[in-house]
Scaffold this motif. Structure first.
Motif, PDB file in Angstrom:
ATOM      1  N   ARG A  14       0.965  -1.019   0.187  1.00  0.00           N
ATOM      2  CA  ARG A  14      -0.336   0.272  -0.171  1.00  0.00           C
ATOM      3  C   ARG A  14       0.745   0.984   0.024  1.00  0.00           C
ATOM      4  NH1 ARG A  14      -4.234  -1.603   4.744  1.00  0.00           N
ATOM      5  NH2 ARG A  14      -5.765  -3.173   3.374  1.00  0.00           N
ATOM      6  N   SER A  15      -0.062   2.482  -0.557  1.00  0.00           N
ATOM      7  CA  SER A  15       1.332   3.702  -0.327  1.00  0.00           C
ATOM      8  C   SER A  15       0.233   4.885  -0.490  1.00  0.00           C
ATOM      9  CB  SER A  15       2.099   3.895  -1.744  1.00  0.00           C
ATOM     10  OG  SER A  15       0.740   3.669  -3.071  1.00  0.00           O
ATOM     11  N   GLY A  16       1.127   6.077  -0.289  1.00  0.00           N
ATOM     12  CA  GLY A  16       0.453   7.254  -0.190  1.00  0.00           C
ATOM     13  C   GLY A  16       1.399   8.534  -0.116  1.00  0.00           C
ATOM     14  N   SER A  17       1.214   9.011  -1.213  1.00  0.00           N
ATOM     15  CA  SER A  17       1.629  10.214  -1.661  1.00  0.00           C
ATOM     16  C   SER A  17       1.072  11.896  -1.614  1.00  0.00           C
ATOM     17  CB  SER A  17       1.862   9.978  -3.494  1.00  0.00           C
ATOM     18  OG  SER A  17       2.931  10.980  -4.397  1.00  0.00           O
ATOM     19  N   ASP A  18       2.582  12.520  -0.942  1.00  0.00           N
ATOM     20  CA  ASP A  18       1.838  13.570  -0.406  1.00  0.00           C
ATOM     21  C   ASP A  18       1.392  15.148  -1.342  1.00  0.00           C
ATOM     22  OD1 ASP A  18       1.306  16.421   1.352  1.00  0.00           O
ATOM     23  OD2 ASP A  18       2.861  15.683   2.473  1.00  0.00           O
TER      24      ASP A  18
END
Length: 218
Positions: free
Chosen positions: A187-191
């Motif tokens: 899973r990932s998150g990018s600002d």
């Protein structure tokens, strides 16, 4: 033109994970380019001081005080998550807030990247809060004697997060397998405050979601 920091989080199908941060400090760093490769060496040595009473005084075999931090979380002796954030002394502060959002408050990775953050300046003893957070608690903190101000997200750096999620029902890889794929997915998150993005480095997809081989901010 000012110097900037970039961060990179990367993982592959065999479970290898990397948390990486790089900064030239000044716009062109030391001004020295590595022959044949084209990248410039930094000038972080400029952060040393000549004050003999300071622990940061320049001496042989020392590194200067700096804010660069490549966050990495282990669980049960295995890689779990990378946490990277550019933004000067916001890096350690942002890492802590992001981990609290994920591990304590239960936010998913993208939500943790989107959530309002705060930043404390040690020299001025000023607490900067993104507007939604300031509207929520700014007046209360000011009434307690804190120096607070409302700011945009520009001062809050940019976080990039990558997490491995194990599949408990999957069989472990066999020793005979040439490519020992991990049993799970990423899973990932990018600002949104920066120009980072989640990048799938291969065409392989799983039923739970995309196998993210790369997450980077450039």
């Amino acid at each position: 033109m000012t110097g900037d920091t970039i961060v990179l989080s990367a993982a592959d199908s065999e479970g290898n994970m990397v948390s990486w941060v790089n900064s030239n400090f000044d716009a062109f760093g030391s001004g020295i380019t590595v022959p044949g490769y084209g990248f410039i060496l930094h000038n972080r040595g400029g952060l040393f001081t000549l004050n003999p009473k300071s622990p940061n005084i320049i001496k042989p075999h020392k590194r200067p005080f700096n804010t660069l931090s490549a966050g990495f979380v282990m669980h049960g002796g295995q890689p779990l998550m990378t946490v990277t954030l550019m933004g000067g002394d916001m890096q350690a502060q942002g890492h802590a807030q992001t981990l609290v959002d994920i591990l304590d408050l239960g936010a998913n990775l993208q939500a943790s990247a989107d959530m309002a953050r705060f930043r404390h300046s040690q020299i001025s003893n000023t607490l900067s809060l993104e507007t939604p957070l300031y509207d929520l608690v700014g007046a209360k903190l000011a009434a307690m004697g804190h120096t607070v101000r409302s700011v945009s997200g520009e001062e809050m750096g940019g976080v990039q997060v990558l997490m491995f999620v194990a599949d408990p029902g999957a069989a472990p890889p066999r020793e005979s397998d040439s490519a020992k794929r991990v049993a799970g997915y990423y899973r990932s998150g990018s600002d949104f405050r920066k120009d980072g993005e989640a990048v799938v480095g291969s065409a392989q997809l799983q039923t739970q979601g995309a196998t993210l081989d790369m997450l980077h901010s450039r």
